[in-house]
Structure formats: C-alpha cells, structure tokens
Design an enzyme around this catalytic site. Structure first.
Site, short mmCIF file in Angstrom:
data_model
loop_
_atom_site.label_atom_id
_atom_site.label_comp_id
_atom_site.label_asym_id
_atom_site.label_seq_id
_atom_site.Cartn_x
_atom_site.Cartn_y
_atom_site.Cartn_z
N ARG A 145 0.84 -1.16 -0.13
CA ARG A 145 0.10 -0.23 0.34
C ARG A 145 0.99 1.05 0.18
NH1 ARG A 145 -3.37 -0.70 5.14
NH2 ARG A 145 -1.15 -1.40 5.37
N ASN A 196 -6.23 -2.43 1.96
CA ASN A 196 -6.42 -4.07 2.22
C ASN A 196 -7.62 -4.23 1.92
OD1 ASN A 196 -3.42 -4.31 1.77
ND2 ASN A 196 -3.88 -4.02 4.35
#
Length: 95
Positions: A24, A42
């Site tokens: 990320r 996520n």
C-alpha cells in the site's frame, strides 16, 4: 484546456502476497509520483484494492507497476476495471 475529457479511472484488485509487504505505501508513493488521485486499501480476503484516476498514460503506468509491486511482494493477478472518475483530491492509504 479541460483535463476531464482526458481522464481515466480504474478499480484494481491485486492478489498474491500483497499484504504485510508495504504494498500500500509503495503503491501510494508511485501513484503520487505519477500525479494520480484515489486510494489503496487492504481487503479482508488478503487482496489489495486500488482506485486511481488521472491521465490515461499515468493510470496505465500505475497498472503496470501494480503487476510487480514492491520488491517484497509477489503479485499473482491484477484485475482491472475502468470506472467513472470520483474526483478524489489526493492519493491516500486506507486500512
């Protein structure tokens, strides 16, 4: 000179070893470098979800990057869907 008619937005689902490997953070850094807006997060099933919008070339560059991700990641698949731009202000990391 309007940019809106030269904008592309995508919704990506990235699977593989993509959680716990700084995917990320690296994705957000790459997206910001490309001048994109949107977010990365996520998912509960172990995948990573990316929404990105900007110029078509920049979006395509991020899609290409997502197939590899950061060094610690092992990407199995990237599902790409074109979507309508949502008008995000910046690129953020969510949960």
């Amino acid at each position: 000179m309007s940019v809106s008619n030269q904008s592309r937005a995508v919704d990506l689902r990235v699977t593989g070893t993509v959680q716990g490997v700084s995917y990320r953070a690296a994705c957000a850094e790459q997206a910001r470098t490309l001048g994109l807006v949107g977010y990365v997060e996520n998912l509960d099933d172990g995948a990573v979800h990316v929404v990105a919008e900007g110029t078509p070339d920049a979006v395509e560059s991020l899609v290409d990057w997502c197939h590899d991700g950061p060094d610690a990641a092992s990407v199995d698949d990237v599902e790409v869907r074109d979507v309508a731009p949502e008008g995000h202000d910046d690129f953020t990391v969510r949960r």
